[in-house]
Design a protein around this motif. Structure first.
Motif, PDB file in Angstrom:
ATOM      1  N   LEU A 116      -7.872  13.300   4.510  1.00 13.63           N
ATOM      2  CA  LEU A 116      -7.463  12.440   3.405  1.00 13.63           C
ATOM      3  C   LEU A 116      -6.452  13.099   2.485  1.00 13.63           C
ATOM      4  O   LEU A 116      -5.675  12.399   1.815  1.00 13.63           O
ATOM      5  CB  LEU A 116      -8.699  11.998   2.609  1.00 13.63           C
ATOM      6  N   GLU A 117      -6.416  14.415   2.443  1.00 14.71           N
ATOM      7  CA  GLU A 117      -5.410  15.085   1.624  1.00 14.71           C
ATOM      8  C   GLU A 117      -4.018  14.945   2.213  1.00 14.71           C
ATOM      9  O   GLU A 117      -3.020  14.968   1.492  1.00 14.71           O
ATOM     10  CB  GLU A 117      -5.753  16.569   1.459  1.00 14.71           C
ATOM     11  N   ARG A 118      -3.939  14.813   3.524  1.00 14.01           N
ATOM     12  CA  ARG A 118      -2.635  14.703   4.193  1.00 14.01           C
ATOM     13  C   ARG A 118      -2.260  13.268   4.533  1.00 14.01           C
ATOM     14  O   ARG A 118      -1.126  13.019   4.955  1.00 14.01           O
ATOM     15  CB  ARG A 118      -2.650  15.536   5.481  1.00 14.01           C
ATOM     16  N   PHE A 119      -3.173  12.328   4.368  1.00  8.47           N
ATOM     17  CA  PHE A 119      -2.884  10.961   4.771  1.00  8.47           C
ATOM     18  C   PHE A 119      -1.792  10.357   3.906  1.00  8.47           C
ATOM     19  O   PHE A 119      -1.760  10.519   2.688  1.00  8.47           O
ATOM     20  CB  PHE A 119      -4.142  10.096   4.653  1.00  8.47           C
ATOM     21  N   THR A 120      -0.890   9.628   4.543  1.00  9.21           N
ATOM     22  CA  THR A 120       0.124   8.858   3.851  1.00  9.21           C
ATOM     23  C   THR A 120       0.361   7.568   4.608  1.00  9.21           C
ATOM     24  O   THR A 120       0.322   7.545   5.847  1.00  9.21           O
ATOM     25  CB  THR A 120       1.442   9.635   3.708  1.00  9.21           C
ATOM     26  N   LEU A 121       0.596   6.513   3.864  1.00  9.57           N
ATOM     27  CA  LEU A 121       0.869   5.227   4.492  1.00  9.57           C
ATOM     28  C   LEU A 121       2.335   5.090   4.863  1.00  9.57           C
ATOM     29  O   LEU A 121       2.727   4.148   5.549  1.00  9.57           O
ATOM     30  CB  LEU A 121       0.461   4.094   3.537  1.00  9.57           C
ATOM     31  N   LYS A 124       6.887   6.013  10.173  1.00  8.07           N
ATOM     32  CA  LYS A 124       6.865   5.133  11.345  1.00  8.07           C
ATOM     33  C   LYS A 124       5.466   4.979  11.932  1.00  8.07           C
ATOM     34  O   LYS A 124       5.091   3.903  12.404  1.00  8.07           O
ATOM     35  CB  LYS A 124       7.815   5.694  12.407  1.00  8.07           C
ATOM     36  N   ALA A 125       4.672   6.065  11.903  1.00  7.20           N
ATOM     37  CA  ALA A 125       3.361   6.042  12.560  1.00  7.20           C
ATOM     38  C   ALA A 125       2.445   4.972  11.989  1.00  7.20           C
ATOM     39  O   ALA A 125       1.643   4.377  12.707  1.00  7.20           O
ATOM     40  CB  ALA A 125       2.696   7.407  12.446  1.00  7.20           C
ATOM     41  N   LEU A 126       2.547   4.700  10.688  1.00  4.59           N
ATOM     42  CA  LEU A 126       1.659   3.736  10.033  1.00  4.59           C
ATOM     43  C   LEU A 126       2.314   2.370   9.843  1.00  4.59           C
ATOM     44  O   LEU A 126       1.787   1.521   9.104  1.00  4.59           O
ATOM     45  CB  LEU A 126       1.200   4.278   8.687  1.00  4.59           C
ATOM     46  N   ALA A 127       3.435   2.127  10.538  1.00  5.71           N
ATOM     47  CA  ALA A 127       4.165   0.867  10.356  1.00  5.71           C
ATOM     48  C   ALA A 127       3.301  -0.349  10.687  1.00  5.71           C
ATOM     49  O   ALA A 127       3.313  -1.353   9.967  1.00  5.71           O
ATOM     50  CB  ALA A 127       5.427   0.867  11.209  1.00  5.71           C
ATOM     51  N   LYS A 128       2.531  -0.262  11.772  1.00  6.01           N
ATOM     52  CA  LYS A 128       1.699  -1.396  12.178  1.00  6.01           C
ATOM     53  C   LYS A 128       0.597  -1.648  11.169  1.00  6.01           C
ATOM     54  O   LYS A 128       0.253  -2.804  10.875  1.00  6.01           O
ATOM     55  CB  LYS A 128       1.100  -1.133  13.567  1.00  6.01           C
ATOM     56  N   VAL A 129       0.023  -0.577  10.616  1.00  2.00           N
ATOM     57  CA  VAL A 129      -1.010  -0.747   9.589  1.00  2.00           C
ATOM     58  C   VAL A 129      -0.413  -1.439   8.371  1.00  2.00           C
ATOM     59  O   VAL A 129      -0.996  -2.389   7.830  1.00  2.00           O
ATOM     60  CB  VAL A 129      -1.619   0.619   9.199  1.00  2.00           C
ATOM     61  N   ARG A 130       0.751  -0.978   7.902  1.00  2.00           N
ATOM     62  CA  ARG A 130       1.396  -1.601   6.739  1.00  2.00           C
ATOM     63  C   ARG A 130       1.670  -3.073   6.994  1.00  2.00           C
ATOM     64  O   ARG A 130       1.434  -3.936   6.128  1.00  2.00           O
ATOM     65  CB  ARG A 130       2.707  -0.881   6.408  1.00  2.00           C
ATOM     66  N   GLN A 131       2.158  -3.385   8.188  1.00  2.00           N
ATOM     67  CA  GLN A 131       2.486  -4.764   8.530  1.00  2.00           C
ATOM     68  C   GLN A 131       1.243  -5.652   8.491  1.00  2.00           C
ATOM     69  O   GLN A 131       1.261  -6.748   7.908  1.00  2.00           O
ATOM     70  CB  GLN A 131       3.126  -4.809   9.921  1.00  2.00           C
ATOM     71  N   ASN A 132       0.158  -5.185   9.104  1.00  2.76           N
ATOM     72  CA  ASN A 132      -1.062  -5.991   9.157  1.00  2.76           C
ATOM     73  C   ASN A 132      -1.722  -6.128   7.784  1.00  2.76           C
ATOM     74  O   ASN A 132      -2.248  -7.193   7.439  1.00  2.76           O
ATOM     75  CB  ASN A 132      -2.045  -5.382  10.154  1.00  2.76           C
ATOM     76  N   VAL A 133      -1.699  -5.056   6.997  1.00  2.00           N
ATOM     77  CA  VAL A 133      -2.267  -5.115   5.652  1.00  2.00           C
ATOM     78  C   VAL A 133      -1.503  -6.115   4.793  1.00  2.00           C
ATOM     79  O   VAL A 133      -2.107  -6.924   4.063  1.00  2.00           O
ATOM     80  CB  VAL A 133      -2.267  -3.706   5.013  1.00  2.00           C
ATOM     81  N   LEU A 237      -8.280   0.503   4.773  1.00  2.00           N
ATOM     82  CA  LEU A 237      -7.357   1.158   3.849  1.00  2.00           C
ATOM     83  C   LEU A 237      -7.939   1.193   2.438  1.00  2.00           C
ATOM     84  O   LEU A 237      -7.804   2.197   1.723  1.00  2.00           O
ATOM     85  CB  LEU A 237      -6.013   0.429   3.847  1.00  2.00           C
ATOM     86  N   THR A 238      -8.593   0.110   2.038  1.00  4.40           N
ATOM     87  CA  THR A 238      -9.226   0.086   0.718  1.00  4.40           C
ATOM     88  C   THR A 238     -10.295   1.168   0.606  1.00  4.40           C
ATOM     89  O   THR A 238     -10.358   1.905  -0.389  1.00  4.40           O
ATOM     90  CB  THR A 238      -9.852  -1.295   0.454  1.00  4.40           C
ATOM     91  N   ALA A 239     -11.137   1.283   1.630  1.00  4.99           N
ATOM     92  CA  ALA A 239     -12.178   2.315   1.622  1.00  4.99           C
ATOM     93  C   ALA A 239     -11.557   3.706   1.658  1.00  4.99           C
ATOM     94  O   ALA A 239     -11.996   4.613   0.923  1.00  4.99           O
ATOM     95  CB  ALA A 239     -13.111   2.106   2.813  1.00  4.99           C
ATOM     96  N   LEU A 240     -10.569   3.898   2.509  1.00  6.30           N
ATOM     97  CA  LEU A 240      -9.905   5.203   2.631  1.00  6.30           C
ATOM     98  C   LEU A 240      -9.359   5.648   1.275  1.00  6.30           C
ATOM     99  O   LEU A 240      -9.553   6.804   0.857  1.00  6.30           O
ATOM    100  CB  LEU A 240      -8.790   5.101   3.675  1.00  6.30           C
ATOM    101  N   ASN A 241      -8.668   4.754   0.574  1.00  7.77           N
ATOM    102  CA  ASN A 241      -8.113   5.101  -0.734  1.00  7.77           C
ATOM    103  C   ASN A 241      -9.217   5.420  -1.741  1.00  7.77           C
ATOM    104  O   ASN A 241      -9.081   6.337  -2.561  1.00  7.77           O
ATOM    105  CB  ASN A 241      -7.241   3.958  -1.254  1.00  7.77           C
ATOM    106  N   TRP A 301      -3.742   4.827  12.985  1.00  9.30           N
ATOM    107  CA  TRP A 301      -3.972   5.470  11.687  1.00  9.30           C
ATOM    108  C   TRP A 301      -3.430   6.897  11.679  1.00  9.30           C
ATOM    109  O   TRP A 301      -3.603   7.622  10.701  1.00  9.30           O
ATOM    110  CB  TRP A 301      -5.459   5.461  11.347  1.00  9.30           C
ATOM    111  N   ASP A 302      -2.772   7.308  12.757  1.00 13.75           N
ATOM    112  CA  ASP A 302      -2.159   8.635  12.882  1.00 13.75           C
ATOM    113  C   ASP A 302      -3.163   9.738  12.548  1.00 13.75           C
ATOM    114  O   ASP A 302      -2.962  10.541  11.631  1.00 13.75           O
ATOM    115  CB  ASP A 302      -0.940   8.736  11.950  1.00 13.75           C
ATOM    116  N   PRO A 303      -4.279   9.812  13.288  1.00 12.80           N
ATOM    117  CA  PRO A 303      -5.325  10.795  12.978  1.00 12.80           C
ATOM    118  C   PRO A 303      -4.817  12.228  13.087  1.00 12.80           C
ATOM    119  O   PRO A 303      -3.938  12.532  13.900  1.00 12.80           O
ATOM    120  CB  PRO A 303      -6.404  10.500  14.023  1.00 12.80           C
ATOM    121  N   HIS A 304      -5.398  13.105  12.286  1.00  8.31           N
ATOM    122  CA  HIS A 304      -4.992  14.501  12.276  1.00  8.31           C
ATOM    123  C   HIS A 304      -5.757  15.331  13.291  1.00  8.31           C
ATOM    124  O   HIS A 304      -5.331  16.440  13.631  1.00  8.31           O
ATOM    125  CB  HIS A 304      -5.185  15.076  10.869  1.00  8.31           C
TER     126      HIS A 304
END
Length: 332
Positions: A116-121, A124-133, A237-241, A301-304
């Motif tokens: 969670l410290e490195r996560f960013t929305l 390119k990797a999170l493009a599909k998540v942004r689109q669906n959200v 995404l809401t829970a993650l934030n 979600w581009d997991p680490h």
């Protein structure tokens, strides 16, 4: 089937996990039907489902490092010579523990985690998540965390039924390797709800994770067929934030069976025939388990971290042990 009765003075299972668990899915060990063997000479516990001939263990023993081997030996001794043990959802560091005791160990899938410290929305990797959200928000979907003790169980039961019906009449609700809404773990579990036009249309439960990568486990997901596209992504995404704001370290996405199978992950004590069978299911077995769909959701979600997980069969892979494992998880 109920959890085993604890001897007087035995620590509660959740206390044992909090003290000794280092597995992203460890909280599943307190599911309602899972029993516990508490060490008599070694601290910790073994989580399992009993069987007349084949017993299924969840993860490796939850115990201090130096006690894990003795606790496993103690539990194996309770089975006698007539029952055989199959352990599932072992991590890479557990393989040697079972190989040393003559188990056959094969990779069965992969698990995924987000730092969670490195996560960013962004990116390119999170493009599909942004689109669906964005699509879900445009449709008017809102997400809230349910206050503790205030769940509308009837509404969630209805979503469960709709979700199963949409999957097809042959699909069963998986158990043992997924969480539950009730049971002993209810007070520690968190639930996020999606509403559309005033009705609850989806929910996700999250369970606590202890150990080196502590945080939360994305666990039980249910979605009504009427939920707009992007609803599940918006809930997560809401829970993650929320978790990131609270200072949680990781959001774990859990095991996907049959995903990420690779020669590099197979130990020398693996069964070649089981390896071939698992990879055949991975390529063509969507009717058994939608591995590709589950894997695709987690990868976007581009997991680490992506880690292999294993199953260990005492001595060798027996058809009865595989059958018991499939029955225990609700796959059959």
């Amino acid at each position: 089937m109920t959890a085993a009765v604890r001897a007087p003075g035995t620590p509660d299972a959740i206390d044992v996990l909090r003290a000794h668990a280092d597995h992203p899915s460890a909280f599943l060990a307190v599911n309602s039907d899972t029993r516990h063997h508490h060490g008599r000479r070694s601290p910790g516990l073994v989580a399992y489902l009993p069987g007349r001939r084949h017993v299924v263990q969840f993860a490796a023993p939850f115990a201090p490092g130096e006690a894990r081997g003795p606790l496993l030996d103690e539990y194996l001794a309770t089975l006698g010579g007539r029952r055989r043990l199959t352990a599932v959802q072992l991590r890479a560091q557990d393989v040697g523990l079972y190989a040393e005791r003559g188990f056959t160990v094969n990779q069965i899938g992969s698990s995924y985690g987000i730092d969670l410290e490195r996560f960013t929305l962004r990116g390119k990797a999170l493009a599909k998540v942004r689109q669906n959200v964005s699509r879900a928000r445009r449709e008017g979907v809102t997400v809230t965390e349910a206050p503790a003790g205030s769940l509308d169980e009837q509404a969630l039961d209805r979503i469960d039924r709709d979700w199963l019906r949409a999957k097809g009449r042959h699909v069963k609700q998986l158990t043992f390797l997924v969480g539950e809404r009730g049971g002993p773990g209810r007070p520690l579990r968190r639930t996020f709800l999606a509403r559309h036009r005033g009705a609850i249309v989806a929910y996700i439960t999250y369970s606590p994770v202890w150990g080196e990568r502590s945080g939360w486990l994305y666990d039980l997901t249910r979605r009504s067929p009427q939920a707009p596209t992007g609803t599940v992504e918006l809930v997560n995404l809401t829970a993650l934030n929320r978790f990131a704001e609270e200072g949680a370290g990781w959001l774990h996405l859990g095991l996907t069976p049959f995903a990420g199978l690779a020669d590099a992950h197979e130990p020398s004590c693996a069964s070649a025939s089981l390896t071939r069978a698992l990879r055949l299911v991975a390529r063509h077995g969507s009717a058994v388990y939608p591995a590709r769909t589950q894997e695709a959701f987690k990868l976007k979600w581009d997991p680490h971290t992506i880690e292999p997980e294993y199953a260990a069969f005492q001595d060798r892979v027996r058809p009865g042990a595989v059958w018991r494992l499939l029955r225990a998880t609700g796959a059959l």
